[in-house]
Write a protein that holds these residues in place. Structure first.
Motif, PDB file in Angstrom:
ATOM      1  N   SER A  25       0.795  -1.227   0.000  1.00 19.15           N
ATOM      2  CA  SER A  25       0.000   0.000   0.000  1.00 19.15           C
ATOM      3  C   SER A  25       0.832   1.284   0.000  1.00 19.15           C
ATOM      4  O   SER A  25       0.336   2.330  -0.400  1.00 19.15           O
ATOM      5  CB  SER A  25      -0.931   0.009   1.213  1.00 19.15           C
ATOM      6  OG  SER A  25      -0.191   0.068   2.408  1.00 19.15           O
ATOM      7  N   GLN A  26       2.060   1.207   0.453  1.00 19.30           N
ATOM      8  CA  GLN A  26       2.942   2.379   0.548  1.00 19.30           C
ATOM      9  C   GLN A  26       4.317   2.006   0.004  1.00 19.30           C
ATOM     10  O   GLN A  26       5.320   2.038   0.721  1.00 19.30           O
ATOM     11  CB  GLN A  26       3.082   2.818   2.012  1.00 19.30           C
ATOM     12  CG  GLN A  26       1.795   3.155   2.708  1.00 19.30           C
ATOM     13  CD  GLN A  26       1.247   4.494   2.282  1.00 19.30           C
ATOM     14  OE1 GLN A  26       1.998   5.408   1.948  1.00 19.30           O
ATOM     15  NE2 GLN A  26      -0.049   4.624   2.281  1.00 19.30           N
ATOM     16  N   ALA A  27       4.379   1.653  -1.244  1.00 12.20           N
ATOM     17  CA  ALA A  27       5.600   1.084  -1.834  1.00 12.20           C
ATOM     18  C   ALA A  27       6.831   1.974  -1.685  1.00 12.20           C
ATOM     19  O   ALA A  27       7.949   1.474  -1.625  1.00 12.20           O
ATOM     20  CB  ALA A  27       5.360   0.764  -3.305  1.00 12.20           C
ATOM     21  N   LYS A  28       6.655   3.279  -1.591  1.00 15.27           N
ATOM     22  CA  LYS A  28       7.806   4.182  -1.466  1.00 15.27           C
ATOM     23  C   LYS A  28       8.283   4.332  -0.022  1.00 15.27           C
ATOM     24  O   LYS A  28       9.343   4.894   0.225  1.00 15.27           O
ATOM     25  CB  LYS A  28       7.461   5.552  -2.032  1.00 15.27           C
ATOM     26  CG  LYS A  28       7.269   5.532  -3.532  1.00 15.27           C
ATOM     27  CD  LYS A  28       7.005   6.910  -4.067  1.00 15.27           C
ATOM     28  CE  LYS A  28       6.813   6.849  -5.573  1.00 15.27           C
ATOM     29  NZ  LYS A  28       6.571   8.168  -6.133  1.00 15.27           N
ATOM     30  N   THR A  29       7.507   3.824   0.923  1.00 20.06           N
ATOM     31  CA  THR A  29       7.873   3.927   2.331  1.00 20.06           C
ATOM     32  C   THR A  29       9.033   2.994   2.644  1.00 20.06           C
ATOM     33  O   THR A  29       9.004   1.820   2.304  1.00 20.06           O
ATOM     34  CB  THR A  29       6.667   3.571   3.234  1.00 20.06           C
ATOM     35  OG1 THR A  29       5.615   4.487   2.982  1.00 20.06           O
ATOM     36  CG2 THR A  29       7.040   3.629   4.700  1.00 20.06           C
ATOM     37  N   ALA A  68      20.785   3.928  10.847  1.00 19.66           N
ATOM     38  CA  ALA A  68      19.958   3.224   9.861  1.00 19.66           C
ATOM     39  C   ALA A  68      18.867   4.142   9.311  1.00 19.66           C
ATOM     40  O   ALA A  68      18.609   4.166   8.100  1.00 19.66           O
ATOM     41  CB  ALA A  68      19.340   1.972  10.489  1.00 19.66           C
ATOM     42  N   VAL A  69      18.223   4.909  10.182  1.00 20.95           N
ATOM     43  CA  VAL A  69      17.183   5.842   9.745  1.00 20.95           C
ATOM     44  C   VAL A  69      17.774   6.877   8.792  1.00 20.95           C
ATOM     45  O   VAL A  69      17.226   7.126   7.712  1.00 20.95           O
ATOM     46  CB  VAL A  69      16.509   6.524  10.959  1.00 20.95           C
ATOM     47  CG1 VAL A  69      15.655   7.715  10.516  1.00 20.95           C
ATOM     48  CG2 VAL A  69      15.675   5.517  11.738  1.00 20.95           C
ATOM     49  N   GLN A  70      18.887   7.458   9.182  1.00 17.22           N
ATOM     50  CA  GLN A  70      19.521   8.465   8.330  1.00 17.22           C
ATOM     51  C   GLN A  70      19.890   7.877   6.972  1.00 17.22           C
ATOM     52  O   GLN A  70      19.641   8.483   5.928  1.00 17.22           O
ATOM     53  CB  GLN A  70      20.763   9.035   9.011  1.00 17.22           C
ATOM     54  CG  GLN A  70      21.442  10.103   8.182  1.00 17.22           C
ATOM     55  CD  GLN A  70      22.643  10.706   8.895  1.00 17.22           C
ATOM     56  OE1 GLN A  70      23.056  10.252   9.958  1.00 17.22           O
ATOM     57  NE2 GLN A  70      23.200  11.744   8.321  1.00 17.22           N
ATOM     58  N   GLN A  71      20.481   6.678   6.973  1.00 22.44           N
ATOM     59  CA  GLN A  71      20.879   6.060   5.717  1.00 22.44           C
ATOM     60  C   GLN A  71      19.672   5.745   4.838  1.00 22.44           C
ATOM     61  O   GLN A  71      19.715   5.956   3.624  1.00 22.44           O
ATOM     62  CB  GLN A  71      21.687   4.791   5.983  1.00 22.44           C
ATOM     63  CG  GLN A  71      23.060   5.085   6.528  1.00 22.44           C
ATOM     64  CD  GLN A  71      23.824   3.828   6.900  1.00 22.44           C
ATOM     65  OE1 GLN A  71      23.276   2.734   6.896  1.00 22.44           O
ATOM     66  NE2 GLN A  71      25.083   3.987   7.219  1.00 22.44           N
ATOM     67  N   GLU A  72      18.602   5.258   5.431  1.00 19.96           N
ATOM     68  CA  GLU A  72      17.402   4.961   4.643  1.00 19.96           C
ATOM     69  C   GLU A  72      16.834   6.225   4.023  1.00 19.96           C
ATOM     70  O   GLU A  72      16.465   6.247   2.856  1.00 19.96           O
ATOM     71  CB  GLU A  72      16.340   4.257   5.494  1.00 19.96           C
ATOM     72  CG  GLU A  72      16.623   2.805   5.748  1.00 19.96           C
ATOM     73  CD  GLU A  72      16.781   1.991   4.478  1.00 19.96           C
ATOM     74  OE1 GLU A  72      16.064   2.226   3.486  1.00 19.96           O
ATOM     75  OE2 GLU A  72      17.652   1.107   4.472  1.00 19.96           O
ATOM     76  N   LEU A  73      16.750   7.282   4.796  1.00 21.71           N
ATOM     77  CA  LEU A  73      16.188   8.530   4.282  1.00 21.71           C
ATOM     78  C   LEU A  73      17.079   9.169   3.222  1.00 21.71           C
ATOM     79  O   LEU A  73      16.595   9.874   2.359  1.00 21.71           O
ATOM     80  CB  LEU A  73      15.910   9.504   5.429  1.00 21.71           C
ATOM     81  CG  LEU A  73      14.810   9.052   6.399  1.00 21.71           C
ATOM     82  CD1 LEU A  73      14.681  10.032   7.542  1.00 21.71           C
ATOM     83  CD2 LEU A  73      13.477   8.846   5.686  1.00 21.71           C
TER      84      LEU A  73
END
Length: 82
Positions: A25-29, A68-73
């Protein structure tokens, strides 16, 4: 929604199902899944097959989670997998 952090083993909700539903439902997330259950490798492999962008073992150090959050974003690929 830019990013979701989910546990794979939760008492009332199946984290693998959450991952699958978000992927549909949120493929870009971006999805970061954490787990500390037995069979960590199996859960992590399943989460990644179902759409998690990376998985982290519990206990997760705050520094590692923030990285991990920073790298993902920023779109940086995970360095390694356990």
């Amino acid at each position: 929604m830019d990013l979701v952090i989910t546990d794979l083993l939760m008492p009332d909700v199946d984290g693998l199902e959450v991952t699958m539903t978000l992927q549909r439902s949120q493929a870009k997330t971006k999805i970061i899944a954490v787990t500390g259950g037995t069979g960590i490798r199996d859960f992590r492999a399943a989460a990644e097959l179902l759409g998690a962008h990376r998985t982290l073992p519990k206990p997760v150090a705050v520094k590692d989670l923030l990285e991990a959050v920073q790298q993902e974003l920023e779109g940086v690929a995970p360095r390694d997998r356990v």
